[in-house]
Design a protein around this motif. Structure first.
Motif, PDB file in Angstrom:
ATOM      1  N   SER A  54       5.378   7.474   5.553  1.00  0.00           N
ATOM      2  CA  SER A  54       6.176   7.502   4.328  1.00  0.00           C
ATOM      3  C   SER A  54       7.244   6.419   4.364  1.00  0.00           C
ATOM      4  O   SER A  54       7.692   6.000   5.422  1.00  0.00           O
ATOM      5  CB  SER A  54       6.794   8.881   4.104  1.00  0.00           C
ATOM      6  N   VAL A  55       7.619   5.989   3.178  1.00  0.00           N
ATOM      7  CA  VAL A  55       8.624   4.940   3.016  1.00  0.00           C
ATOM      8  C   VAL A  55      10.009   5.568   3.104  1.00  0.00           C
ATOM      9  O   VAL A  55      10.248   6.635   2.553  1.00  0.00           O
ATOM     10  CB  VAL A  55       8.434   4.236   1.649  1.00  0.00           C
ATOM     11  N   ALA A  91       0.838  -1.206   0.000  1.00  0.00           N
ATOM     12  CA  ALA A  91       0.000   0.000   0.000  1.00  0.00           C
ATOM     13  C   ALA A  91       0.872   1.256   0.000  1.00  0.00           C
ATOM     14  O   ALA A  91       0.577   2.221  -0.709  1.00  0.00           O
ATOM     15  CB  ALA A  91      -0.941  -0.014   1.197  1.00  0.00           C
ATOM     16  N   LEU A  92       1.955   1.230   0.771  1.00  0.00           N
ATOM     17  CA  LEU A  92       2.839   2.401   0.833  1.00  0.00           C
ATOM     18  C   LEU A  92       3.605   2.608  -0.465  1.00  0.00           C
ATOM     19  O   LEU A  92       3.846   3.752  -0.870  1.00  0.00           O
ATOM     20  CB  LEU A  92       3.814   2.268   2.003  1.00  0.00           C
ATOM     21  N   TRP A  93       4.011   1.523  -1.108  1.00  0.00           N
ATOM     22  CA  TRP A  93       4.715   1.666  -2.388  1.00  0.00           C
ATOM     23  C   TRP A  93       3.790   2.216  -3.461  1.00  0.00           C
ATOM     24  O   TRP A  93       4.222   2.879  -4.391  1.00  0.00           O
ATOM     25  CB  TRP A  93       5.293   0.320  -2.835  1.00  0.00           C
ATOM     26  N   GLN A  94       2.507   1.953  -3.327  1.00  0.00           N
ATOM     27  CA  GLN A  94       1.537   2.400  -4.326  1.00  0.00           C
ATOM     28  C   GLN A  94       1.018   3.814  -4.058  1.00  0.00           C
ATOM     29  O   GLN A  94       0.738   4.563  -4.992  1.00  0.00           O
ATOM     30  CB  GLN A  94       0.354   1.424  -4.375  1.00  0.00           C
ATOM     31  N   LEU A 148       9.800   2.547   7.263  1.00  0.00           N
ATOM     32  CA  LEU A 148       8.879   3.661   7.114  1.00  0.00           C
ATOM     33  C   LEU A 148       9.055   4.629   8.272  1.00  0.00           C
ATOM     34  O   LEU A 148       9.691   4.309   9.279  1.00  0.00           O
ATOM     35  CB  LEU A 148       7.426   3.182   7.024  1.00  0.00           C
ATOM     36  N   THR A 149       8.500   5.815   8.093  1.00  0.00           N
ATOM     37  CA  THR A 149       8.449   6.803   9.170  1.00  0.00           C
ATOM     38  C   THR A 149       7.021   7.287   9.308  1.00  0.00           C
ATOM     39  O   THR A 149       6.247   7.289   8.339  1.00  0.00           O
ATOM     40  CB  THR A 149       9.362   8.021   8.896  1.00  0.00           C
ATOM     41  N   ARG A 150       6.685   7.665  10.523  1.00  0.00           N
ATOM     42  CA  ARG A 150       5.379   8.273  10.800  1.00  0.00           C
ATOM     43  C   ARG A 150       5.650   9.655  11.365  1.00  0.00           C
ATOM     44  O   ARG A 150       6.519   9.824  12.205  1.00  0.00           O
ATOM     45  CB  ARG A 150       4.596   7.442  11.825  1.00  0.00           C
ATOM     46  N   ARG A 177      12.230   1.724   0.216  1.00  0.00           N
ATOM     47  CA  ARG A 177      12.247   1.779  -1.255  1.00  0.00           C
ATOM     48  C   ARG A 177      13.163   0.692  -1.818  1.00  0.00           C
ATOM     49  O   ARG A 177      12.853   0.066  -2.826  1.00  0.00           O
ATOM     50  CB  ARG A 177      12.661   3.162  -1.744  1.00  0.00           C
ATOM     51  N   ALA A 178      14.278   0.442  -1.162  1.00  0.00           N
ATOM     52  CA  ALA A 178      15.191  -0.617  -1.605  1.00  0.00           C
ATOM     53  C   ALA A 178      14.526  -1.988  -1.472  1.00  0.00           C
ATOM     54  O   ALA A 178      14.706  -2.861  -2.331  1.00  0.00           O
ATOM     55  CB  ALA A 178      16.485  -0.578  -0.792  1.00  0.00           C
TER      56      ALA A 178
END
Length: 148
Positions: A98-99, A47-50, A83-85, A104-105
């Motif tokens: 966010s990633v 979901a985060l990558w999208q 990820l970070t919040r 991302r890697a």
């Protein structure tokens, strides 16, 4: 013509879906293990990558998870550095996700997961599309049946 027993276990869509879900998630386990992800964590990362920087509320909606279930997943993924919040600068009530670079890697490593799972399940892309279409219709119908 045979008489069908409407109460037979094998006639129940809920039984077939429950067993299929358990077996498919189990099949993912060994594929996701090298990535350091559980299946629920993998779904969060997908979901985060999208979707770029969704709020926790948006992520909860995308994943069909209540925030109480999602929060521990996010904490574990944040502890893993994926990820970070952070609070939104425009509305402090909103927690954005966010990633990270490591997240991302990990996406690059995860690119092979769908093809591996198709192979493990003995499915073609057409099978997957047809199955997904049916499952999404079932999800929609079930949601409509409980919505007043």
């Amino acid at each position: 013509m045979t008489d069908r027993n409407p109460l037979a276990l094998e006639e129940q869509v809920c039984f077939a879906l429950a067993v299929a879900a358990r077996e498919v998630v189990g099949a993912y386990r060994s594929v996701l293990e090298p990535l350091g992800l559980t299946h629920p964590q993998y779904l969060v990362m997908l979901a985060l990558w999208q979707h770029e920087e969704p709020s926790v509320k948006e992520l909860s909606s995308l994943l069909h998870l209540d925030p109480g279930t999602l929060s521990p997943l996010l904490k574990r993924l944040e502890s893993a550095g994926l990820l970070t919040r952070r609070r939104s600068t425009s509305d402090e009530r909103v927690l954005a996700v966010s990633v990270t670079d490591a997240g991302r890697a990990l996406r690059e490593q995860a690119m092979g997961v769908p093809a591996t799972m198709l192979q493990r399940l003995g499915m073609t892309e057409a099978d997957l599309t047809a199955t997904n279409d049916v499952l999404h219709r079932i999800i929609g119908a079930a949601q409509e049946s409980v919505t007043p």
